[in-house]
Design a protein around this motif. Structure first.
Motif, PDB file in Angstrom:
ATOM      1  N   VAL A 125     -44.484  27.867  16.658  1.00 43.89           N
ATOM      2  CA  VAL A 125     -43.814  29.009  17.248  1.00 43.89           C
ATOM      3  C   VAL A 125     -42.330  28.650  17.302  1.00 43.89           C
ATOM      4  O   VAL A 125     -41.953  27.633  17.877  1.00 43.89           O
ATOM      5  CB  VAL A 125     -44.342  29.320  18.669  1.00 43.89           C
ATOM      6  N   SER A 126     -41.487  29.458  16.654  1.00 45.38           N
ATOM      7  CA  SER A 126     -40.042  29.232  16.625  1.00 45.38           C
ATOM      8  C   SER A 126     -39.357  30.307  17.452  1.00 45.38           C
ATOM      9  O   SER A 126     -39.756  31.471  17.407  1.00 45.38           O
ATOM     10  CB  SER A 126     -39.512  29.299  15.188  1.00 45.38           C
ATOM     11  N   PHE A 127     -38.328  29.911  18.190  1.00 49.49           N
ATOM     12  CA  PHE A 127     -37.590  30.838  19.034  1.00 49.49           C
ATOM     13  C   PHE A 127     -36.127  30.866  18.604  1.00 49.49           C
ATOM     14  O   PHE A 127     -35.582  29.851  18.188  1.00 49.49           O
ATOM     15  CB  PHE A 127     -37.666  30.419  20.504  1.00 49.49           C
ATOM     16  N   GLN A 128     -35.495  32.013  18.738  1.00 46.56           N
ATOM     17  CA  GLN A 128     -34.064  32.146  18.496  1.00 46.56           C
ATOM     18  C   GLN A 128     -33.483  33.002  19.605  1.00 46.56           C
ATOM     19  O   GLN A 128     -34.081  33.997  20.011  1.00 46.56           O
ATOM     20  CB  GLN A 128     -33.813  32.790  17.135  1.00 46.56           C
ATOM     21  N   GLY A 170     -24.594  34.917  28.457  1.00 44.49           N
ATOM     22  CA  GLY A 170     -24.706  36.098  29.305  1.00 44.49           C
ATOM     23  C   GLY A 170     -25.293  37.259  28.543  1.00 44.49           C
ATOM     24  O   GLY A 170     -25.900  38.148  29.127  1.00 44.49           O
ATOM     25  N   LYS A 171     -25.143  37.277  27.223  1.00 45.54           N
ATOM     26  CA  LYS A 171     -25.808  38.286  26.407  1.00 45.54           C
ATOM     27  C   LYS A 171     -27.233  37.805  26.180  1.00 45.54           C
ATOM     28  O   LYS A 171     -27.447  36.700  25.715  1.00 45.54           O
ATOM     29  CB  LYS A 171     -25.104  38.462  25.052  1.00 45.54           C
ATOM     30  N   ARG A 172     -28.192  38.618  26.519  1.00 53.17           N
ATOM     31  CA  ARG A 172     -29.584  38.195  26.443  1.00 53.17           C
ATOM     32  C   ARG A 172     -30.341  38.976  25.386  1.00 53.17           C
ATOM     33  O   ARG A 172     -30.355  40.199  25.373  1.00 53.17           O
ATOM     34  CB  ARG A 172     -30.281  38.375  27.805  1.00 53.17           C
ATOM     35  N   GLY A 173     -30.957  38.248  24.500  1.00 52.17           N
ATOM     36  CA  GLY A 173     -31.793  38.824  23.458  1.00 52.17           C
ATOM     37  C   GLY A 173     -32.310  37.682  22.612  1.00 52.17           C
ATOM     38  O   GLY A 173     -31.722  36.603  22.579  1.00 52.17           O
ATOM     39  N   GLY A 174     -33.399  37.912  21.932  1.00 47.48           N
ATOM     40  CA  GLY A 174     -33.946  36.860  21.090  1.00 47.48           C
ATOM     41  C   GLY A 174     -35.242  37.307  20.451  1.00 47.48           C
ATOM     42  O   GLY A 174     -35.679  38.443  20.627  1.00 47.48           O
ATOM     43  N   TYR A 175     -35.820  36.407  19.706  1.00 45.07           N
ATOM     44  CA  TYR A 175     -37.089  36.714  19.061  1.00 45.07           C
ATOM     45  C   TYR A 175     -37.859  35.423  18.835  1.00 45.07           C
ATOM     46  O   TYR A 175     -37.323  34.319  18.983  1.00 45.07           O
ATOM     47  CB  TYR A 175     -36.873  37.462  17.743  1.00 45.07           C
ATOM     48  N   MET A 176     -39.131  35.576  18.484  1.00 40.70           N
ATOM     49  CA  MET A 176     -39.937  34.417  18.139  1.00 40.70           C
ATOM     50  C   MET A 176     -40.716  34.726  16.877  1.00 40.70           C
ATOM     51  O   MET A 176     -41.000  35.887  16.571  1.00 40.70           O
ATOM     52  CB  MET A 176     -40.889  34.030  19.268  1.00 40.70           C
ATOM     53  N   GLU A 177     -41.006  33.660  16.126  1.00 35.91           N
ATOM     54  CA  GLU A 177     -41.823  33.767  14.923  1.00 35.91           C
ATOM     55  C   GLU A 177     -43.044  32.887  15.128  1.00 35.91           C
ATOM     56  O   GLU A 177     -42.925  31.729  15.550  1.00 35.91           O
ATOM     57  CB  GLU A 177     -41.033  33.308  13.694  1.00 35.91           C
ATOM     58  N   VAL A 178     -44.206  33.428  14.846  1.00 33.83           N
ATOM     59  CA  VAL A 178     -45.472  32.716  15.048  1.00 33.83           C
ATOM     60  C   VAL A 178     -46.122  32.524  13.682  1.00 33.83           C
ATOM     61  O   VAL A 178     -46.386  33.499  12.979  1.00 33.83           O
ATOM     62  CB  VAL A 178     -46.399  33.521  15.983  1.00 33.83           C
ATOM     63  N   THR A 179     -46.355  31.272  13.281  1.00 37.39           N
ATOM     64  CA  THR A 179     -47.002  30.995  12.001  1.00 37.39           C
ATOM     65  C   THR A 179     -48.103  29.958  12.179  1.00 37.39           C
ATOM     66  O   THR A 179     -48.058  29.138  13.097  1.00 37.39           O
ATOM     67  CB  THR A 179     -45.987  30.460  10.961  1.00 37.39           C
ATOM     68  N   GLY A 180     -49.080  30.014  11.302  1.00 41.25           N
ATOM     69  CA  GLY A 180     -50.152  29.019  11.304  1.00 41.25           C
ATOM     70  C   GLY A 180     -51.215  29.230  12.362  1.00 41.25           C
ATOM     71  O   GLY A 180     -51.957  28.308  12.678  1.00 41.25           O
ATOM     72  N   PHE A 181     -51.301  30.431  12.926  1.00 42.72           N
ATOM     73  CA  PHE A 181     -52.329  30.755  13.922  1.00 42.72           C
ATOM     74  C   PHE A 181     -53.276  31.790  13.341  1.00 42.72           C
ATOM     75  O   PHE A 181     -52.882  32.609  12.501  1.00 42.72           O
ATOM     76  CB  PHE A 181     -51.694  31.333  15.199  1.00 42.72           C
ATOM     77  N   SER A 182     -54.490  31.789  13.804  1.00 43.12           N
ATOM     78  CA  SER A 182     -55.451  32.804  13.354  1.00 43.12           C
ATOM     79  C   SER A 182     -55.001  34.174  13.855  1.00 43.12           C
ATOM     80  O   SER A 182     -54.276  34.275  14.844  1.00 43.12           O
ATOM     81  CB  SER A 182     -56.848  32.490  13.898  1.00 43.12           C
ATOM     82  N   PRO A 183     -55.422  35.252  13.174  1.00 43.14           N
ATOM     83  CA  PRO A 183     -55.050  36.602  13.627  1.00 43.14           C
ATOM     84  C   PRO A 183     -55.452  36.876  15.075  1.00 43.14           C
ATOM     85  O   PRO A 183     -54.723  37.557  15.802  1.00 43.14           O
ATOM     86  CB  PRO A 183     -55.799  37.522  12.654  1.00 43.14           C
ATOM     87  N   GLU A 184     -56.579  36.330  15.509  1.00 41.32           N
ATOM     88  CA  GLU A 184     -57.028  36.565  16.884  1.00 41.32           C
ATOM     89  C   GLU A 184     -56.066  35.932  17.890  1.00 41.32           C
ATOM     90  O   GLU A 184     -55.731  36.534  18.917  1.00 41.32           O
ATOM     91  CB  GLU A 184     -58.447  35.992  17.094  1.00 41.32           C
ATOM     92  N   ILE A 185     -55.628  34.721  17.606  1.00 41.90           N
ATOM     93  CA  ILE A 185     -54.687  34.047  18.512  1.00 41.90           C
ATOM     94  C   ILE A 185     -53.329  34.749  18.479  1.00 41.90           C
ATOM     95  O   ILE A 185     -52.695  34.960  19.514  1.00 41.90           O
ATOM     96  CB  ILE A 185     -54.553  32.553  18.155  1.00 41.90           C
ATOM     97  N   ARG A 186     -52.862  35.155  17.285  1.00 40.45           N
ATOM     98  CA  ARG A 186     -51.593  35.877  17.182  1.00 40.45           C
ATOM     99  C   ARG A 186     -51.637  37.154  18.017  1.00 40.45           C
ATOM    100  O   ARG A 186     -50.680  37.480  18.718  1.00 40.45           O
ATOM    101  CB  ARG A 186     -51.291  36.219  15.720  1.00 40.45           C
TER     102      ARG A 186
END
Length: 201
Positions: free
Chosen positions: A11-14, A25-41
């Motif tokens: 799981v990567s965060f930016q 002070g500016k708040r925003g971001g995203y995460m990328e999820v790889t290598g997990f089963s569809p159920e866990i995602r």
């Protein structure tokens, strides 16, 4: 990447507030999820969706981080110049603070590599360690509090970051404006010399 026995779950965060794209002070971001089963995602996204979303400016900034201007875009030249200016200024600030910290007696500091923090190691005199114990505080926290009170410089004790037992560090940022760095260095240097004089073994 497909899901299989040899995949790495990652799981990567930016964050827009921890880079050159947005101010603190500016708040925003995203995460990328790889290598997990569809159920866990699905479960990860469900948990993430329960939280409130970023404000509109945070969402706009996150979108810009993921899709910056490209060569040929009208704003590319301006974006590239601003980005390079910010990153080169951060590099100069980091070098100035690294050099200043490494010049202090009993202080060693590694180079900053892609972060906005430095974690110098400080070798404290035994008298300072005993004074910290008498004040019922960790020696690095004792040093940091004295630095704040004497020089107005805020740093964070390393004891909160899992340092090797018996070693002492503090975390400082490289974010002060570039023209303020010499004054910070001067106040830090004067404080450190005075601290060592006071607690000389």
């Amino acid at each position: 990447m497909g899901y299989g026995d040899n995949d790495i779950s990652l799981v990567s965060f930016q964050s827009v507030s921890k880079g050159y794209y947005g101010e603190c002070g500016k708040r925003g971001g995203y995460m990328e999820v790889t290598g997990f089963s569809p159920e866990i995602r699905d479960q990860i996204y469900k948990v993430a969706s329960v939280n409130l979303c970023s404000n509109v400016s945070g969402q706009i900034l996150a979108s810009l981080v993921m899709n910056p201007p490209k060569v040929g875009d009208e704003s590319y030249e301006c974006y590239s110049a601003e980005k390079d200016g910010i990153l080169s200024s951060l590099a100069r600030r980091a070098r100035a603070l690294e050099d200043a910290l490494n010049s202090l007696e009993g202080v060693t500091c590694n180079r900053a590599e892609g972060a906005m923090y430095l974690f110098p190691r400080i070798r404290l005199p035994l008298k300072a360690i005993k004074a910290a114990e008498a004040a019922k505080t960790a020696p690095d926290a004792f040093y940091c509090r004295r630095l704040l009170n004497a020089a107005g410089i805020v740093v964070v004790p390393g004891s909160g970051f899992g340092q090797v037992p018996g070693t002492w560090h503090f975390r400082c940022t490289i974010l002060p404006q570039e023209d303020k760095i010499p004054a910070v260095v001067s106040r830090l240097t004067d404080f450190h010399k005075g601290f060592l004089d006071e607690f000389h073994d």
